[in-house]
Design a protein around this motif. Structure first.
Motif, mmCIF file in Angstrom:
data_model
loop_
_atom_site.group_PDB
_atom_site.id
_atom_site.type_symbol
_atom_site.label_atom_id
_atom_site.label_comp_id
_atom_site.label_asym_id
_atom_site.label_seq_id
_atom_site.Cartn_x
_atom_site.Cartn_y
_atom_site.Cartn_z
ATOM 1 N N ASN A 24 0.809 -1.212 0.000
ATOM 2 C CA ASN A 24 0.000 0.000 0.000
ATOM 3 C C ASN A 24 0.845 1.266 0.000
ATOM 4 O O ASN A 24 0.407 2.307 -0.490
ATOM 5 C CB ASN A 24 -0.976 0.003 1.182
ATOM 6 N N SER B 31 -4.556 0.807 -8.144
ATOM 7 C CA SER B 31 -4.912 -0.509 -7.623
ATOM 8 C C SER B 31 -3.692 -1.422 -7.589
ATOM 9 O O SER B 31 -3.084 -1.681 -8.634
ATOM 10 C CB SER B 31 -5.996 -1.155 -8.490
ATOM 11 N N LEU B 32 -3.355 -1.890 -6.395
ATOM 12 C CA LEU B 32 -2.260 -2.849 -6.247
ATOM 13 C C LEU B 32 -2.645 -4.189 -6.875
ATOM 14 O O LEU B 32 -1.855 -4.799 -7.590
ATOM 15 C CB LEU B 32 -1.935 -3.027 -4.759
ATOM 16 N N GLU B 33 -3.880 -4.630 -6.614
ATOM 17 C CA GLU B 33 -4.337 -5.933 -7.101
ATOM 18 C C GLU B 33 -4.331 -6.016 -8.624
ATOM 19 O O GLU B 33 -3.968 -7.033 -9.197
ATOM 20 C CB GLU B 33 -5.750 -6.234 -6.582
ATOM 21 N N ARG B 34 -4.752 -4.938 -9.291
ATOM 22 C CA ARG B 34 -4.817 -4.943 -10.755
ATOM 23 C C ARG B 34 -3.553 -4.387 -11.395
ATOM 24 O O ARG B 34 -3.434 -4.399 -12.622
ATOM 25 C CB ARG B 34 -6.044 -4.156 -11.227
#
Length: 66
Positions: free
Chosen positions: A12, A34-37
């Motif tokens: 983050n 977005s970290l996930e994407r």
């Protein structure tokens, strides 16, 4: 809206660093990261090269997402 692929983010803190860098670029109205994407969505009239450079200056790799 511009969608960027951002490589190298692992946490983050990375997300916040990229978001703050993008928000400093003239013409950016809003930036969501977005970290996930592994992507950033940028609203406004900012120059693409300036956006890419801002991310790279933070130590991450960025490219226009297709």
């Amino acid at each position: 809206m511009v969608k960027l692929r951002v490589e190298g983010m692992t946490c983050n803190h990375c997300v916040m660093a990229v978001k703050k860098a993008l928000q400093r670029v003239p013409g950016v109205e809003k930036a969501e990261v977005s970290l996930e994407r592994a992507e950033a969505l940028v609203e406004g009239q900012a120059d693409l090269e300036a956006l890419l450079r801002a991310v790279e200056e933070e130590g991450y790799r960025a490219a226009l997402a297709g």
